[in-house]
Motif scaffolding. Structure first.
Motif, PDB file in Angstrom:
ATOM      1  N   THR A 170      34.225  35.896  47.373  1.00  0.00           N
ATOM      2  CA  THR A 170      32.806  35.591  47.564  1.00  0.00           C
ATOM      3  C   THR A 170      32.216  36.633  48.492  1.00  0.00           C
ATOM      4  O   THR A 170      32.934  37.406  49.131  1.00  0.00           O
ATOM      5  N   GLN A 213      32.388  40.607  36.448  1.00  0.00           N
ATOM      6  CA  GLN A 213      31.204  39.835  36.109  1.00  0.00           C
ATOM      7  C   GLN A 213      30.999  38.760  37.196  1.00  0.00           C
ATOM      8  O   GLN A 213      31.788  38.658  38.126  1.00  0.00           O
ATOM      9  N   ARG A 214      29.988  37.926  37.038  1.00  0.00           N
ATOM     10  CA  ARG A 214      29.722  36.910  38.049  1.00  0.00           C
ATOM     11  C   ARG A 214      30.875  35.901  38.156  1.00  0.00           C
ATOM     12  O   ARG A 214      31.306  35.544  39.262  1.00  0.00           O
ATOM     13  N   GLU A 215      31.401  35.449  37.005  1.00  0.00           N
ATOM     14  CA  GLU A 215      32.417  34.390  37.004  1.00  0.00           C
ATOM     15  C   GLU A 215      33.830  34.882  36.684  1.00  0.00           C
ATOM     16  O   GLU A 215      34.803  34.203  36.983  1.00  0.00           O
ATOM     17  N   LYS A 235      38.330  35.215  38.200  1.00  0.00           N
ATOM     18  CA  LYS A 235      37.680  35.919  39.304  1.00  0.00           C
ATOM     19  C   LYS A 235      38.584  36.000  40.531  1.00  0.00           C
ATOM     20  O   LYS A 235      38.581  37.002  41.248  1.00  0.00           O
ATOM     21  N   TYR A 284      29.209  43.029  41.514  1.00  0.00           N
ATOM     22  CA  TYR A 284      30.243  41.995  41.476  1.00  0.00           C
ATOM     23  C   TYR A 284      31.632  42.528  41.803  1.00  0.00           C
ATOM     24  O   TYR A 284      32.626  41.830  41.620  1.00  0.00           O
TER      25      TYR A 284
END
Length: 572
Positions: A170, A213-215, A235, A284
């Motif tokens: 994160t 990517q985001r996820e 992730k 990301y």
């Protein structure tokens, strides 16, 4: 005596003439005394690897099998473990009446035959196949996509079991450098990294893309010029997997905000590969792209690039010149480097001093002095080229002409008795003249030094396993510029899609070429600063095949499809 024996078979098969055989035998000791006659003929582009192996089978009295189209019996495959097949480079292709037919790289390996006879309890009939075909067959019959998915799932499950030790990726809490280094050296991550590379090789990828990517982290491969989804990585494994590849490429894992470049060397399925690695930070994480460099690809002869006979004759006439500059043009990924290396392999007879200046050096060419540019140390294309001219060269290859200074030095080198090869980024062959003038090179220099320009592209070839005939719509034919008379019936081909090509309908790629020799009439147009359109018109009148013409011939020969040609070269 053995060399004479195999040499006689090459001549008898019509692959080379007796004069060519004597010429190669005379030159053999200049380059590599340990290189066999067959290997030398392949490296010089005079015969193909498949021809060499077939003739070797004739000499040994062993049947040759082309595994690319051979229907391999899965029951025979089950009789031999994959580890044994890879160790000896063999693949069982059929089993009948208690006898296994075994395709082998070396059918005279009695130790392999004896061990496999003991393991299987069957009599062995050895047949010969090319090493590349055997390895590809092993990859094909022993590992399916389902197997790969199962391995990846298992690895991810191992990562999940250790998730308490892996910090969530994160923006507030990133892994520490020490933690990332530790995690990247643990078994699950190492296994996943190796799995990604192995799958890329077995799928025939030219590039690997790891895209945060985001996820998830998405993994894609470029196969035959087209991007394909390969797998998604959780992730939570992104940071350690990225660090694993950066460590393998000798990069700084602590540096995440600046791009980095590196290189990985690996031996996979008994073949040597290099991976050119590049990282690029994004919102990301870090995107990693790896270019796959197969060290065996340098032995591709000009006659194996898909150059049609008329164009090949012009090619060989141009490269037989003792001085002048030849340019190879096209966009990134159009096969320019392969063409240049194929030309150098043909010219590398041991009787000339060949120097190259590249960014970077992609393949190792025995007997050739190769230098990599290093701007930080002051070694640019221009400065390196100046130094090379003091090294008594006969042939010089400059990776790319990027600026006026490099262009001028290359032209002057060509005018002072050197044969120069280089690349340029233009859409077609006549456009290279305009590009050089735009760079600031005087037309009289271009007209005096330039002897030929080759523009090229790569088209996907139709899968041989699911090839079918069809009649194309008239409007599609018109878009490609093919003129048909009323009532003409043209048959084209396409791939339906099968397991061999993973449902795509294409397998492999072939080049299309637009070769423009510089004639006296074209030199007059260059001196008059004529437009590239005028140069193209004259070149076509004098026999030049345009990219569209070459593509059309390959469509009619059933090598590629109308749609693929329109995708790659259509610009109207």
């Amino acid at each position: 005596m053995e060399l004479r024996g195999i040499g006689a078979i090459f001549v008898k098969s019509g692959l080379i003439t007796e004069d060519q055989l004597q010429d190669v035998l005379a030159k053999q000791g200049h380059i590599n005394r340990d290189q066999s006659l067959g290997d030398m003929l392949v490296s010089m582009g005079m015969i193909s690897e498949r021809d060499r192996v077939r003739c070797l089978g004739d000499q040994w009295g062993v049947r040759f099998v082309d595994l690319t189209d051979y229907p391999i019996d899965q029951d025979a495959v089950k009789s031999l473990a994959q580890s044994i097949a890879r160790r000896y480079k063999v693949v069982p292709i059929s089993r009948q009446n208690g006898k296994i037919t075994l395709a082998m790289k070396n059918p005279l390996d009695i130790f392999a035959i004896d061990e496999i006879r003991l393991i299987t309890g069957a009599e062995i009939e050895p047949v010969i196949a090319t090493e590349e075909d055997v390895v590809q067959a092993i990859n094909r019959v022993y590992r399916t996509d389902a197997d790969v998915s199962a391995v990846v799932t298992s690895v991810i499950r191992d990562i999940d079991s250790d998730r308490v030790d892996i910090a969530e990726h994160t923006k507030e809490e990133e892994e520490s450098i020490e933690q990332l280094r530790t995690l990247s050296e643990e078994a699950p991550i190492i296994k996943l990294a190796n799995m990604i590379i192995s799958k890329a090789i077995s799928d025939g990828a030219s590039d690997l893309h790891l895209e945060p990517q985001r996820e998830i982290m998405r993994v894609r491969f470029r196969i035959d010029g087209i991007m394909h989804e390969a797998m998604d990585v959780p992730k939570r494994a992104q940071g350690s997997l990225t660090s694993r590849f950066k460590i393998m490429a000798d990069m700084d894992i602590a540096e995440k905000r600046a791009p980095q470049d590196g290189r990985i060397s690996a031996r996979i399925n008994d073949k040597e590969y290099d991976f050119r690695v590049s990282t690029l930070p994004n919102v990301y994480g870090e995107k990693i792209v790896m270019r796959v460099l197969d060290k065996g690809a340098i032995h591709v002869g000009l006659n194996k690039l898909g150059i049609l006979p008329h164009t090949l004759d012009m090619f060989e006439s141009i490269i037989s010149r003792s001085y002048g500059i030849m340019l190879v043009t096209g966009p990134t990924g159009s096969g320019k480097s392969t063409t240049l290396y194929s030309i150098l392999s043909k010219l590398n007879t041991g009787e000339t001093n060949i120097l190259t200046l590249e960014d970077p050096v992609e393949y190792d060419l025995p007997g050739v002095t190769q230098t990599m540019v290093n701007p930080k140390a002051g070694l640019t294309f221009a400065s390196g080229l100046r130094t090379m001219l003091r090294q008594d060269p006969d042939i010089i290859m400059v990776g790319e002409i990027r600026d006026q200074e490099t262009a001028l030095i290359a032209m002057e080198a060509a005018l002072t008795g050197h044969f120069v090869l280089s690349t340029l980024h233009t859409n077609d062959a006549p456009g290279s003249i305009t590009r050089l003038i735009d760079m600031g090179v005087e037309p009289f220099l271009i007209a005096s030094a330039l002897i030929g320009v080759n523009a090229q592209r790569l088209l996907r070839t139709i899968c041989p396993k699911c090839k079918e005939a069809y009649h194309p719509p008239a409007d599609a034919i018109k878009r490609l510029g093919m003129q048909l008379k009323e009532g003409d019936d043209v048959t084209f081909y396409r791939g339906k899609g099968c397991a061999h090509c993973k449902g795509i309908g294409y397998k492999g790629r072939i080049g299309i070429y637009e070769l423009m020799p510089i004639t006296d009439q074209i030199r007059d147009l260059i001196l008059a600063r004529a437009s590239s359109y005028a140069v193209k018109e004259l070149a076509v009148e004098q026999g030049m095949k345009t990219l569209k013409d070459d593509a059309m011939e390959k469509i009619l020969l059933g090598m590629t499809t109308l749609e693929e040609s329109l995708r790659v070269i259509y610009s109207g």
